[in-house]
Write a protein that holds these residues in place. Structure first.
Motif, PDB file in Angstrom:
ATOM      1  N   HIS A   3      13.702  13.062  18.660  1.00 22.84           N
ATOM      2  CA  HIS A   3      12.349  13.108  18.099  1.00 22.84           C
ATOM      3  C   HIS A   3      12.343  12.716  16.630  1.00 22.84           C
ATOM      4  O   HIS A   3      11.452  12.004  16.174  1.00 22.84           O
ATOM      5  N   MET A   6      12.884   8.897  16.354  1.00 21.02           N
ATOM      6  CA  MET A   6      11.670   8.132  16.677  1.00 21.02           C
ATOM      7  C   MET A   6      10.667   8.217  15.533  1.00 21.02           C
ATOM      8  O   MET A   6      10.063   7.214  15.150  1.00 21.02           O
ATOM      9  N   LEU A   7      10.480   9.405  14.964  1.00 19.48           N
ATOM     10  CA  LEU A   7       9.559   9.554  13.837  1.00 19.48           C
ATOM     11  C   LEU A   7      10.023   8.708  12.658  1.00 19.48           C
ATOM     12  O   LEU A   7       9.232   7.979  12.057  1.00 19.48           O
ATOM     13  N   ARG A  27       2.034  14.251  16.680  1.00 18.05           N
ATOM     14  CA  ARG A  27       2.772  14.235  17.949  1.00 18.05           C
ATOM     15  C   ARG A  27       4.175  14.805  17.778  1.00 18.05           C
ATOM     16  O   ARG A  27       4.678  15.536  18.624  1.00 18.05           O
ATOM     17  N   PHE A  28       4.804  14.469  16.669  1.00 18.47           N
ATOM     18  CA  PHE A  28       6.138  15.001  16.378  1.00 18.47           C
ATOM     19  C   PHE A  28       6.095  16.520  16.264  1.00 18.47           C
ATOM     20  O   PHE A  28       6.914  17.225  16.854  1.00 18.47           O
ATOM     21  N   THR A  29       5.120  17.030  15.520  1.00 18.90           N
ATOM     22  CA  THR A  29       4.990  18.469  15.339  1.00 18.90           C
ATOM     23  C   THR A  29       4.760  19.169  16.672  1.00 18.90           C
ATOM     24  O   THR A  29       5.373  20.212  16.954  1.00 18.90           O
ATOM     25  N   SER A  31       5.619  18.093  19.655  1.00 22.09           N
ATOM     26  CA  SER A  31       6.847  17.986  20.450  1.00 22.09           C
ATOM     27  C   SER A  31       7.866  19.035  20.036  1.00 22.09           C
ATOM     28  O   SER A  31       8.479  19.692  20.878  1.00 22.09           O
ATOM     29  N   ILE A  32       8.048  19.199  18.746  1.00 22.93           N
ATOM     30  CA  ILE A  32       9.008  20.185  18.248  1.00 22.93           C
ATOM     31  C   ILE A  32       8.545  21.601  18.584  1.00 22.93           C
ATOM     32  O   ILE A  32       9.347  22.445  18.987  1.00 22.93           O
TER      33      ILE A  32
END
Length: 77
Positions: A3, A6-7, A27-29, A31-32
């Protein structure tokens, strides 16, 4: 961690704007947070066995210079 990779790759692109950045970071936040919710990973701070005591650095020792050494240094400067 894929992740993060990708970010990082998305944020390194040349043609991005603030809306894209906001979306990709959101989206990253999410996902984590989903990973945290799914797999409760205890933090290192929660576990006493990993907690190390905070140690102060040792005090610096200063040597006293003799009068002869002080005069020699004063001449060189």
């Amino acid at each position: 961690m894929p992740h993060v990779d990708m970010l990082f790759n998305h944020l390194q692109k040349r043609n991005i704007d603030s809306v894209f950045i906001a979306g990709i970071t959101q989206r990253f936040t999410h996902s984590i947070q989903a990973i945290r919710d799914r797999d409760h990973v205890p933090s290192l701070v929660e576990n006493e066995e990993y907690r190390e005591p905070v140690q102060e650095p040792p005090p610096k020792k200063r040597r006293a210079m003799g009068e002869e050494t002080q005069q020699h240094l004063a001449i060189e400067v």
